[in-house]
Design an enzyme around this catalytic site. Structure first.
Site, short mmCIF file in Angstrom:
data_model
loop_
_atom_site.label_atom_id
_atom_site.label_comp_id
_atom_site.label_asym_id
_atom_site.label_seq_id
_atom_site.Cartn_x
_atom_site.Cartn_y
_atom_site.Cartn_z
N GLU A 164 0.81 -1.24 0.00
CA GLU A 164 0.00 0.00 0.00
C GLU A 164 0.83 1.28 0.00
O GLU A 164 0.34 2.35 0.29
CB GLU A 164 -0.97 -0.01 1.20
CG GLU A 164 -2.40 -0.41 0.81
CD GLU A 164 -2.59 -1.91 0.62
OE1 GLU A 164 -1.60 -2.67 0.77
OE2 GLU A 164 -3.69 -2.34 0.25
N TYR A 166 3.37 2.03 2.01
CA TYR A 166 3.94 2.38 3.31
C TYR A 166 5.45 2.09 3.31
O TYR A 166 6.01 1.63 2.31
CB TYR A 166 3.22 1.60 4.42
CG TYR A 166 1.79 2.03 4.65
CD1 TYR A 166 1.48 3.34 5.02
CD2 TYR A 166 0.73 1.13 4.51
CE1 TYR A 166 0.17 3.73 5.24
CE2 TYR A 166 -0.58 1.51 4.74
CZ TYR A 166 -0.87 2.82 5.10
OH TYR A 166 -2.17 3.21 5.32
N ARG A 214 2.42 -8.99 4.20
CA ARG A 214 1.52 -8.39 3.20
C ARG A 214 2.39 -7.83 2.09
O ARG A 214 3.07 -6.80 2.26
CB ARG A 214 0.68 -7.31 3.88
CG ARG A 214 -0.31 -6.63 2.98
CD ARG A 214 -1.70 -7.19 3.16
NE ARG A 214 -2.67 -6.40 2.43
CZ ARG A 214 -3.48 -5.52 3.00
NH1 ARG A 214 -3.46 -5.35 4.31
NH2 ARG A 214 -4.33 -4.82 2.28
N HIS A 252 -1.60 3.87 -1.71
CA HIS A 252 -2.68 4.81 -1.40
C HIS A 252 -2.71 6.00 -2.36
O HIS A 252 -3.75 6.60 -2.58
CB HIS A 252 -2.57 5.31 0.04
CG HIS A 252 -2.99 4.27 1.04
ND1 HIS A 252 -4.13 3.51 0.88
CD2 HIS A 252 -2.43 3.85 2.19
CE1 HIS A 252 -4.25 2.68 1.88
NE2 HIS A 252 -3.23 2.86 2.70
N GLN A 339 -18.52 4.89 3.42
CA GLN A 339 -19.04 6.09 4.08
C GLN A 339 -18.87 6.11 5.60
O GLN A 339 -18.58 7.16 6.15
CB GLN A 339 -20.52 6.28 3.73
CG GLN A 339 -20.71 7.07 2.45
CD GLN A 339 -22.16 7.14 2.02
OE1 GLN A 339 -22.57 6.49 1.09
NE2 GLN A 339 -22.92 7.93 2.72
P1 NAP Z 1 -27.44 17.33 -2.55
O1 NAP Z 1 -26.17 16.62 -2.31
O2 NAP Z 1 -27.97 18.25 -1.51
O3 NAP Z 1 -27.29 18.11 -3.91
C1 NAP Z 1 -28.32 18.88 -4.46
C2 NAP Z 1 -27.81 19.64 -5.69
O4 NAP Z 1 -28.87 20.40 -6.20
C3 NAP Z 1 -26.68 20.56 -5.38
O5 NAP Z 1 -25.70 20.37 -6.37
C4 NAP Z 1 -27.29 21.97 -5.44
O6 NAP Z 1 -26.30 22.77 -6.05
C5 NAP Z 1 -28.52 21.77 -6.32
N1 NAP Z 1 -29.68 22.55 -5.86
C6 NAP Z 1 -30.15 22.68 -4.61
N2 NAP Z 1 -31.25 23.46 -4.60
C7 NAP Z 1 -31.49 23.85 -5.87
C8 NAP Z 1 -32.45 24.67 -6.49
N3 NAP Z 1 -33.41 25.24 -5.80
N4 NAP Z 1 -32.37 24.86 -7.81
C9 NAP Z 1 -31.37 24.28 -8.54
N5 NAP Z 1 -30.42 23.50 -8.00
C10 NAP Z 1 -30.47 23.28 -6.68
O7 NAP Z 1 -28.61 16.30 -2.82
P2 NAP Z 1 -28.60 14.94 -3.64
O8 NAP Z 1 -27.67 14.97 -4.78
O9 NAP Z 1 -30.03 14.74 -3.95
O10 NAP Z 1 -28.08 13.90 -2.62
C11 NAP Z 1 -28.74 13.67 -1.41
C12 NAP Z 1 -27.88 12.92 -0.46
O11 NAP Z 1 -27.73 11.60 -0.93
C13 NAP Z 1 -26.50 13.47 -0.30
O12 NAP Z 1 -26.41 14.34 0.79
C14 NAP Z 1 -25.67 12.26 -0.09
O13 NAP Z 1 -25.47 12.04 1.28
C15 NAP Z 1 -26.48 11.11 -0.62
N6 NAP Z 1 -25.81 10.53 -1.80
C16 NAP Z 1 -24.47 10.41 -1.84
C17 NAP Z 1 -23.87 9.87 -2.94
C18 NAP Z 1 -22.39 9.70 -3.00
O14 NAP Z 1 -21.68 10.09 -2.10
N7 NAP Z 1 -21.88 9.18 -4.05
C19 NAP Z 1 -24.63 9.46 -4.00
C20 NAP Z 1 -26.00 9.63 -3.95
C21 NAP Z 1 -26.57 10.17 -2.85
P3 NAP Z 1 -26.40 24.32 -6.22
O15 NAP Z 1 -27.21 24.81 -5.06
O16 NAP Z 1 -24.99 24.80 -6.23
O17 NAP Z 1 -27.07 24.53 -7.54
FE1 SF4 Z 2 -17.78 0.38 5.12
FE2 SF4 Z 2 -20.11 -0.65 5.91
FE3 SF4 Z 2 -19.97 0.77 3.64
FE4 SF4 Z 2 -18.92 -1.68 3.84
S1 SF4 Z 2 -21.08 -1.13 3.95
S2 SF4 Z 2 -17.94 0.08 2.94
S3 SF4 Z 2 -18.14 -1.67 5.90
S4 SF4 Z 2 -19.59 1.53 5.69
#
Ligand code: NAP
Ligand code: SF4
Length: 667
Positions: A164, A166, A214, A252, A339
């Site tokens: 990794e 290290y 490892r 990493h 996460q």
């Molecule tokens: P979000 O992360 O809060 O993003 C919402 C997006 O919409 C932002 O880019 C925002 O950007 C835009 N927005 C907000 N209000 C708006 C408005 N009135 N008009 C136009 N644009 C607007 O919400 P999400 O994408 O629905 O995700 C929800 C949650 O799901 C996240 O917090 C996350 O925890 C989880 N999630 C995570 C992942 C991942 O990590 N890969 C994947 C899917 C879901 P601007 O305000 O700059 O325009």
């Molecule tokens: Fe980590 Fe749990 Fe997500 Fe697996 S499911 S990657 S152990 S948080």
């Protein structure tokens, strides 16, 4: 037996492991906390009880320079009794455990960092000091001393962390090691450091102590080791006295994902298979092995002698026991989201698990049978509702779960459709099975109302979220689609603008830019630049991704880099993948109107028209909690609100599941 290869004992000469499953090393972040060793003891003991063959702890530094960060865990005489709590607890459950010795080298997050060469890592702000020859010799002695103390603490062995990127890996690969003394230059000189560590450790601990080495079999960085060098080192490590060789994949700092969800399951075991026959000691393979089926296949095909799984044991301590009892459908599968485990460690929080908040909280989130069984209604079978319903039912409550859709899973049903997130459906499968086992009464296609709920003792509202409605002119134009419509199958044209670049906007861009090719490891390797012929140092070549079949514009109003809020350990992968696909990422926009011509907007002060076929709204969510307000007046304190319905702003599955579990344990 369902998985005969997985549950075949492994004779190491002086000790026989009951099966071929290693719980791989993970930093949990409790090592440094007050009372952390008690919690760790309970954590590891639960996995031993669950039947895993051998456990490896998170990395413990052999000296201060090797700390992960200032004052992080280090092996010294004064902590032997603390470690004994762990080994006693594991042995009491019939398990076996090795301590990993990890020297972080130039990845150390502190100014005492050392390395073979004074060259800063791209992922660390600290420039390491070049180790002197005396410094090298005393570091070797520190490794040996750490192993001796581990033996004194009751461990069954140690794992020497040689991969990794290290410290040990930095000596082995020419990428970092440009020394001209006895510790650099030829492969023999570069390998001297790990060989001496293993040789002197074996001398010190005697024959009946496991030494796992490892080995970085695949560096995935430029100027890493050649395959011939990896084999040469493996043979030398065997000769020096190692009991087992474990596989390390990727430094990493490598720009190739190695453990994220989009890595095909078990994809990296080809490299361990390539090592088979080169050494006589057992080989362990690793990375993205998260089901007994995948593990069994790897062993059946003779690609390795053991499989290592780390995060799957956060998700389910009883993984082995369930597989052994032919109950694999009851396993809570790790979805490789990072996460609540790795992302937490980067945020300096203790690791746990998104799908299993009890992980590393075994002494805190304890399930006890309820003294007063109640009739409880749960409205909404998304993650929060499911977590609550199953936790409460397990304690003896009579739980009735109402879901207005025709299936359980809520937002996870959509997530499972995103390329590389298919494992999310395993969480739905897990809850479905738990509902059956725990006799939760499930009512699909049912919107519960106040009258229907009259005879319940408690009501839990977990109605989740709905997409935020926007007020842009033309928002009702037929070109406009919401993200649920698209994930559930709506037709989308060749050119698309996505409004909103949060987690779901990124997922949507990945979904729409996916090419029709199969999700094979070969395709993954080509996309990210893995040389499957191993003709190059580090097996790393230029990525050769397949472009998107659509023109995609991913838009946000805020300024600056996109995807800032994505997970620390996965955000870079999402951003890089969209760049590979040629997705246009545009910040600092304001939206004006939508009409037959497309989306009218201003970008950095300049008016533009995106003549797209469709506009997909991924602009976040608002809580769906109207029912709660009407129930509150009838039920008072007997109605509870959890998950996205409580707070949509920071909606995430980790919080939703945790809230469900915590309420389920307390009600
Ligand atoms: P979000 O992360 O809060 O993003 C919402 C997006 O919409 C932002 O880019 C925002 O950007 C835009 N927005 C907000 N209000 C708006 C408005 N009135 N008009 C136009 N644009 C607007 O919400 P999400 O994408 O629905 O995700 C929800 C949650 O799901 C996240 O917090 C996350 O925890 C989880 N999630 C995570 C992942 C991942 O990590 N890969 C994947 C899917 C879901 P601007 O305000 O700059 O325009
Ligand atoms: Fe980590 Fe749990 Fe997500 Fe697996 S499911 S990657 S152990 S948080």
């Amino acid at each position: 037996m369902a998985y005969p290869h997985l549950f075949e004992p492994l004779d190491l000469g002086f000790i026989t492991l009951p099966n071929r499953v290693l719980m791989g090393s993970m930093h949990i972040g409790l090592e440094e906390e007050k009372g952390g060793f008690e919690r760790l003891a309970a954590f590891y003991a639960a996995r031993a009880k669950g039947g895993v063959g051998l456990i490896v702890t998170g990395g413990i530094a052999p000296n201060r320079a090797g700390w992960v960060s200032p004052f992080s865990a280090r092996m010294k005489s004064s902590v032997v009794s603390k470690h004994k709590k762990i080994t006693d607890a594991v042995h009491a459950e019939g398990g076996r455990i090795c301590m990993q010795i990890l020297h972080t080298g130039r990845y150390a997050y502190h100014p005492l960092a050392v390395a073979p060469t004074a060259r800063k890592a791209p992922i660390s702000p600290f420039k390491p000091k070049k180790l002197s020859q005396n410094g090298i010799k005393s570091t070797i002695k520190d490794f040996v001393q750490a192993a001796a103390l581990a033996q004194k603490a009751g461990y069954d062995g140690v794992e020497v962390m040689g991969s990794e990127g290290y410290l040990i890996n930095e000596f082995v690969a020419p990428k970092i090691n440009d020394r001209t003394d006895d510790w650099g230059g030829s492969p023999e000189n570069r390998f001297r450091f790990p060989i001496e560590i293993v040789r002197q450790t074996r001398e010190k601990v005697g024959e009946k102590f496991i030494i796992i080495y490892r080995l970085s079999m695949l560096d995935l960085v430029e100027n890493g080791s050649t395959w011939e060098e990896v084999v040469l080192l493996a043979k030398a490590i065997e000769k020096a006295g190692a009991t087992i060789i474990n596989t390390g994949i990727g430094w990493h700092e490598s720009r190739v994902p190695t453990i994220a969800t989009l890595v095909p399951q078990g994809g990296f075991s080809w490299v361990t298979a390539r090592m088979k026959g080169e050494v006589n000691i057992p080989l362990i393979t690793t990375n993205r092995i998260n089901t007994p089926e995948v593990a069994e296949k790897i062993l059946r095909e003779g690609q390795a002698d053991m499989v290592s799984m780390a995060r799957p044991f956060l998700a389910d301590p009883n993984f082995c026991r369930k597989a052994m009892d032919n109950k694999a459908d009851e396993i809570n599968t790790c979805i490789a989201c990072n996460q609540a485990c790795l992302d937490h460690i980067f945020q300096r929080k203790a690791a746990t698990c998104l799908v299993n908040p009890k992980a590393a909280n075994e002494t805190i989130l304890v399930s006890r049978p309820t003294a007063l069984a109640q009739k409880i209604a749960v409205i909404g079978a998304g993650m929060a509702g499911l977590a609550f319903a199953t936790t409460a039912a397990e304690r003896g409550h009579d739980v009735h779960l109402f879901e207005k859709a025709d299936a359980i899973g809520g937002q996870f049903r959509m997530a499972a459709k995103v390329p590389g997130k298919a494992d999310f459906k395993e969480t739905i499968r897990y809850f479905q099975r738990q509902i059956e086992l725990l006799d939760v009464k499930l009512y699909l296609n049912t919107s519960a109302d106040v009258e229907q709920l009259a005879d319940f003792d408690q009501v839990v509202v977990a109605t989740g979220v709905k997409p935020r409605a926007l007020s842009i002119e033309g928002i009702n134009h037929p070109k406009v689609l919401t993200y649920p419509e698209v994930f559930h199958g709506a037709a989308v044209g060749k050119s698309v603008a996505i409004i909103g670049a949060g987690g779901i906007g990124f997922d949507m861009a990945a979904f729409l830019s996916e090419s029709a090719e199969a999700h094979s490891f070969e395709h993954f390797a080509k996309t990210w630049g893995i040389d499957l012929d191993y003709a190059t140092r580090g097996a790393f070549v230029k990525p050769d991704p397949t472009p998107s079949p659509r023109d995609i514009f991913l838009l946000q109003r805020s300024k600056g880099k996109m995807g800032k809020k994505l997970g620390k350990t996965t955000g870079w992968i999402h951003r890089r993948l969209l760049k590979f696909k040629g997705v246009n990422m545009i910040s600092n926009v304001s939206y004006h109107k939508i009409d037959d011509a497309g989306l009218h907007l201003t970008v950095k002060g300049e008016k533009k028209l995106l003549g797209v076929d469709n506009i997909v709204i991924c602009a976040g969510q608002v809580s769906e909690n109207e029912l709660f307000a009407s129930l509150k007046s009838t039920f008072g304190d007997r109605v509870h609100l959890i998950g996205g319905a409580k707070l949509a702003g920071e909606l995430d599955a980790q919080r939703a599941i945790r809230e469900g579990v915590v309420l389920g344990l307390g009600i």
